[in-house]
Design an enzyme around this catalytic site. Structure first.
Site, mmCIF file in Angstrom:
data_model
loop_
_atom_site.group_PDB
_atom_site.id
_atom_site.type_symbol
_atom_site.label_atom_id
_atom_site.label_comp_id
_atom_site.label_asym_id
_atom_site.label_seq_id
_atom_site.Cartn_x
_atom_site.Cartn_y
_atom_site.Cartn_z
ATOM 1 N N ASP A 1 -21.746 -1.818 -41.197
ATOM 2 C CA ASP A 1 -22.355 -0.961 -40.295
ATOM 3 C C ASP A 1 -22.176 0.286 -41.087
ATOM 4 O O ASP A 1 -22.787 1.437 -40.189
ATOM 5 C CB ASP A 1 -21.894 -1.006 -38.828
ATOM 6 C CG ASP A 1 -20.377 -0.772 -38.966
ATOM 7 O OD1 ASP A 1 -19.829 -0.399 -39.868
ATOM 8 O OD2 ASP A 1 -20.020 -0.974 -37.764
ATOM 9 N N SER A 2 -21.832 0.650 -42.028
ATOM 10 C CA SER A 2 -21.872 1.775 -43.106
ATOM 11 C C SER A 2 -23.143 2.167 -43.393
ATOM 12 O O SER A 2 -23.550 3.259 -43.483
ATOM 13 C CB SER A 2 -21.053 1.816 -44.084
ATOM 14 O OG SER A 2 -20.803 0.807 -44.729
ATOM 15 N N ASP B 1 -21.817 -7.272 -40.220
ATOM 16 C CA ASP B 1 -20.872 -6.663 -39.814
ATOM 17 C C ASP B 1 -21.281 -6.391 -38.206
ATOM 18 O O ASP B 1 -22.379 -5.782 -37.938
ATOM 19 C CB ASP B 1 -20.847 -5.225 -40.453
ATOM 20 C CG ASP B 1 -19.388 -4.486 -40.158
ATOM 21 O OD1 ASP B 1 -18.556 -4.979 -39.444
ATOM 22 O OD2 ASP B 1 -19.297 -3.407 -40.660
ATOM 23 N N LYS C 1 -18.267 -9.849 -39.580
ATOM 24 C CA LYS C 1 -16.945 -9.228 -39.645
ATOM 25 C C LYS C 1 -16.879 -8.265 -38.274
ATOM 26 O O LYS C 1 -17.891 -8.052 -37.578
ATOM 27 C CB LYS C 1 -17.107 -8.035 -40.580
ATOM 28 C CG LYS C 1 -15.687 -7.326 -40.644
ATOM 29 C CD LYS C 1 -15.470 -6.419 -41.921
ATOM 30 C CE LYS C 1 -16.307 -5.122 -41.922
ATOM 31 N NZ LYS C 1 -16.034 -4.380 -40.655
ATOM 32 N N GLU D 1 -14.338 -5.620 -36.023
ATOM 33 C CA GLU D 1 -13.238 -4.385 -36.250
ATOM 34 C C GLU D 1 -12.521 -4.884 -34.828
ATOM 35 O O GLU D 1 -12.832 -4.707 -33.722
ATOM 36 C CB GLU D 1 -13.851 -3.124 -35.980
ATOM 37 C CG GLU D 1 -14.578 -2.574 -37.312
ATOM 38 C CD GLU D 1 -15.018 -1.097 -37.206
ATOM 39 O OE1 GLU D 1 -14.541 -0.505 -36.654
ATOM 40 O OE2 GLU D 1 -15.847 -0.857 -38.201
ATOM 41 N N GLU E 1 -8.149 -1.582 -43.557
ATOM 42 C CA GLU E 1 -8.649 -0.206 -43.904
ATOM 43 C C GLU E 1 -7.687 0.840 -43.797
ATOM 44 O O GLU E 1 -7.103 1.092 -42.756
ATOM 45 C CB GLU E 1 -9.950 0.027 -43.214
ATOM 46 C CG GLU E 1 -10.487 1.308 -43.751
ATOM 47 C CD GLU E 1 -12.157 1.421 -43.350
ATOM 48 O OE1 GLU E 1 -12.650 0.682 -42.649
ATOM 49 O OE2 GLU E 1 -12.621 2.679 -43.683
#
Ligand code: KIV
Length: 284
Positions: free
Chosen positions: A42-43, A81, A111, A113, A180
């Site tokens: 999602d960057s 993501d 993925k 978070e 991270e």
């Protein structure tokens, strides 16, 4: 590449290479460079769509990028993501959205978070047949609202919490965990104590693999310059130079040259010249 092969890599002490990608062309290059894992991060909200953070990313934007990446990469393990709020409202929501990454986006895994509070969601998505990559430590989707972009695992209590979180995610069925911006000591303990692989970003030398945002690695993104990034190329400067040379060439008639152009066959050209002569003489 698949989840089993990734697990075998850890068992055989082989390091895992991972990179983000958001479009067809770079995905193809990453795939052809034999990168093990491609994450449609999602960057991409920041480096592709220009948002200030990753939180505004929508499912539709993530799926658009995932589809493009899946057309370019056929060998690497493809991970989508899940964007902010696509897995928080309910477990049903999370399963449905994870399913879209597989069915519509062409991804092989997703993925998520989050710490141990996401274990239930990870378990449910995994049970639905979709492999889940966890992500602990700095969680960019929420960092700006809560504690900012900071290193995790510097204190005893934070270290203990991270180690426990990692184990809970493994228990919940995660096939791999991104660590991270976690201190090197803590990421080493986590990596050595889990059976699933860890992929580090800013978490030191002892993770089972490493990931960097593609645009950071290539210097295509000048908004952030974190200390953990190693730049392998300066495509920003190279692109700027190329574009300014291109502009100069246009202005000075150095582009295009005859080598960039096509010519008529000489017999056809003669016919055309004759025709033009007749027009000039008003005979047509
Ligand atoms: O979105 C992303 O690029 C990520 C990586 C930095 C792990 O989550």
């Amino acid at each position: 590449m698949n989840v089993q092969k990734l697990s075998n890599m850890k068992a055989n002490s082989q390091k895992i290479s991972a990179i983000t990608a958001y479009d067809y062309s770079f995905a193809k290059i990453a795939n052809d460079s034999e990168i093990d894992v491609i994450l449609v991060g999602d960057s991409g909200a920041m480096v592709m769509f220009g948002y200030e953070t990753t939180s505004p990313a929508t499912m539709e934007e993530m799926l658009l990028m995932s589809k493009a990446v899946s057309r370019g990469a056929t060998n690497s393990l493809l991970v989508g993501d899940m964007p902010f709020m696509s897995y928080h409202a309910s477990v049903d929501d999370a399963i449905r959205n994870a399913g879209r990454f597989i069915k519509e986006g062409g991804m092989q895994a997703v993925k998520i978070e989050g710490d141990r509070h996401l274990a239930k969601t990870i378990r449910a998505i995994t049970k639905a047949g979709i492999p889940v990559m966890g992500h602990i430590g700095l969680q960019p989707q929420m960092a700006q609202s809560w504690d900012g972009y900071k290193v995790h695992g510097s204190s005893y209590s934070s270290a203990k919490q991270l180690i426990e979180d990692a184990h809970e995610l493994e228990q919940a069925g995660a096939f791999c965990i991104v660590l991270e911006m976690i201190t090197e000591e803590v990421s080493k303990i986590i990596s050595e104590s889990l059976t699933i692989p860890t992929i580090g970003i800013g978490s030191g030398r002892y993770c089972d693999g490493q990931i960097i945002v593609l645009h950071d690695l290539l210097n295509l993104n000048d908004s952030l310059n974190p200390k953990f990034v190693k730049q392998y190329a300066d495509l920003k400067t190279q692109t700027q130079n190329a574009l300014s040379d291109y502009k100069d060439d246009i202005n000075t008639n150095n582009f295009p040259t005859s080598s960039h152009s096509w010519s008529m066959e000489s017999s056809e050209l003669k016919k055309l010249q004759k025709y033009l002569g007749l027009i000039k003489k008003n005979k047509l």
